[in-house]
Design an enzyme around this catalytic site. Structure first.
Site, mmCIF file in Angstrom:
data_model
loop_
_atom_site.group_PDB
_atom_site.id
_atom_site.type_symbol
_atom_site.label_atom_id
_atom_site.label_comp_id
_atom_site.label_asym_id
_atom_site.label_seq_id
_atom_site.Cartn_x
_atom_site.Cartn_y
_atom_site.Cartn_z
ATOM 1 N N CYS A 11 52.712 24.415 58.654
ATOM 2 C CA CYS A 11 52.004 24.975 59.807
ATOM 3 C C CYS A 11 52.246 26.479 59.831
ATOM 4 C CB CYS A 11 52.519 24.333 61.095
ATOM 5 S SG CYS A 11 51.691 24.905 62.609
ATOM 6 N N CYS A 62 57.197 37.685 75.582
ATOM 7 C CA CYS A 62 57.544 37.787 74.164
ATOM 8 C C CYS A 62 58.488 38.949 73.855
ATOM 9 C CB CYS A 62 56.285 37.911 73.318
ATOM 10 S SG CYS A 62 56.628 37.856 71.537
ATOM 11 N N ARG A 64 55.113 18.042 71.198
ATOM 12 C CA ARG A 64 56.300 18.674 70.617
ATOM 13 C C ARG A 64 57.164 19.320 71.706
ATOM 14 N NH1 ARG A 64 55.456 18.191 65.267
ATOM 15 N NH2 ARG A 64 53.267 18.097 64.557
ATOM 16 N N CYS A 109 57.172 25.418 59.617
ATOM 17 C CA CYS A 109 56.249 26.285 60.336
ATOM 18 C C CYS A 109 56.635 27.747 60.142
ATOM 19 C CB CYS A 109 56.274 25.946 61.823
ATOM 20 S SG CYS A 109 56.024 24.193 62.176
ATOM 21 N N CYS A 152 54.749 43.598 67.231
ATOM 22 C CA CYS A 152 53.432 43.091 67.629
ATOM 23 C C CYS A 152 52.820 43.982 68.709
ATOM 24 C CB CYS A 152 53.558 41.654 68.142
ATOM 25 S SG CYS A 152 51.967 40.921 68.593
ATOM 26 N N CYS A 210 47.206 22.891 66.294
ATOM 27 C CA CYS A 210 48.427 22.775 67.087
ATOM 28 C C CYS A 210 48.304 23.786 68.212
ATOM 29 C CB CYS A 210 49.655 23.052 66.212
ATOM 30 S SG CYS A 210 51.217 23.095 67.123
ATOM 31 N N CYS A 258 52.077 40.218 75.558
ATOM 32 C CA CYS A 258 52.451 38.934 76.160
ATOM 33 C C CYS A 258 53.745 39.104 76.958
ATOM 34 C CB CYS A 258 52.642 37.876 75.081
ATOM 35 S SG CYS A 258 51.223 37.710 73.962
#
Length: 377
Positions: free
Chosen positions: A155, A85, A287, A122, A78, A215, A82
């Protein structure tokens, strides 16, 4: 922030007004102020747990906890930065980029998840955005349709979406789209520089406009302060419509990321965030997400009492470890919990059914003054 005894009484009264508001069927407020949310967050812990548990029982069966499975269909590589991450190309971690999974591989994983008790499946892809990935997107649409044919909620979290991409996901049967806000608008630039807060809000809007459930939640343990946790909940609770679900994550520090050495949140931090989310967004599924491996069964029980009613099962969440299925089965048996069925809606509070009370306005008062409410029978 420490509240004095008389302030605690005032805030407790104000929380009971919130309960009256929820019971009257007006629970989905989206005009919260930060001051109101901070007052709730900073209640004495036992009072906060009581208030949250009361709201929870108005809108959900407290014994039902949805079991979800999250897999990474495209891992690593990616281009975002972040700070938390492990999948960013900006950080040197144990994660190595891998190609997108085949459709049948994903559907077989979904079947195993269903057999293990999950009712929501998900799928996450380590991308900044879908962009022009037409072939990859075509396969994802096939995955979504296949998961829905299994009778599971579906999801996905695929980065930023255009309105047209959101519409295609809706047409394929996508139940919900995850796009976390992560933290408060003020603290966000200290964690991520390659995507703005407004970018995230735009994707959430595109998802909602397409008719897909939203979400969206955040992560505790990014180095933020209490006011940032309040700010995150304020951002979520003041959206035009509350998210269908709000994941509350505890940071799992990963070697090689900028946040590898930060102090992880305590169970008390998690309980306050979950309880505040439950009170301010009463019809939302809260969640309990990343970080469960570090929590004992008794600590997780506290978080269910605070209003959490979903977990992710399986031994991995994207790239980080998660409790094993046998451990979760023992947790459910010990606490008397059962799985929440797919596509189940929140309950209707008794007073809303009866139509006996209509609360038209509530307000928290300045320090030293009593809160007020306007109601009619």
């Amino acid at each position: 922030m420490q509240l004095r005894a008389k302030d605690c009484v005032a805030v407790s009264v104000a929380c009971r007004l919130i309960l009256l508001l929820a019971a009257a069927g007006c629970g989905n407020r989206n005009d919260w102020t930060r001051e109101e949310i901070a007052a709730i967050y900073n209640l004495p812990l036992m009072e906060l747990m009581y208030q949250a548990a009361t709201v929870h029982r108005m809108f959900f069966d407290p014994r039902e906890v949805q079991q979800c499975t999250l897999i990474s269909i495209k891992t690593g590589g990616c281009t975002e930065d972040c700070g938390y991450c492990s999948q960013s190309v900006k950080h040197k971690t144990f994660v190595k980029p891998t190609p997108q999974m085949k459709v049948q591989e994903v559907l077989e994983a979904a079947r195993r998840a269903k057999d293990a008790g999950s009712t929501r499946f998900c799928m996450g892809a380590a991308w900044r955005e879908l962009g022009g990935k037409k072939n990859a997107f075509k396969h994802i649409l096939e995955m979504v349709s296949g998961v829905r044919e299994l009778g599971l909620e579906c999801c996905a979290t695929l980065g930023m979406l255009t309105p047209e991409q959101a519409r295609q996901l809706k047409d394929a049967g996508l139940t919900a789209y995850n796009h976390n806000l992560d933290t408060s608008p003020e603290y966000y630039p200290k964690v991520i520089s390659t995507r703005t807060y407004e970018d995230r809000l735009n994707t959430i809007n595109n998802v909602r406009e397409a008719g897909i459930a939203v979400c969206s939640g955040g992560i505790l343990g990014l180095g933020e302060q209490v006011e940032d946790r309040v700010g995150l909940i304020h951002s979520l609770a003041t959206l035009a419509e509350h998210p269908e679900s709000v994941p509350i994550n505890a940071l799992v520090p990963v070697d090689g990321t900028p946040l590898a050495g930060v102090e992880v949140p305590t169970v008390w931090d998690m309980s306050r965030a979950i309880a505040t989310a439950r009170i301010t967004m009463p019809r939302t599924v809260v969640r309990l997400s990343a970080g469960r491996l570090e929590l004992s069964h008794s600590e997780q029980a506290l978080l269910f009492m605070a209003g959490a009613n979903s977990i992710f099962n399986g031994d991995k969440l994207l790239t980080t470890a998660n409790p094993e299925l046998d451990s979760d089965a023992q947790l459910f048996e010990t606490l008397g919990l059962r799985g929440k069925p797919a596509f189940s809606e929140p309950l209707t509070p008794p007073m809303e059914k009866a139509g006996t009370v209509l609360v038209t306005k509530t307000s928290f008062a300045p320090r030293g003054q009593a809160p007020t409410a306007t109601a009619s029978a």
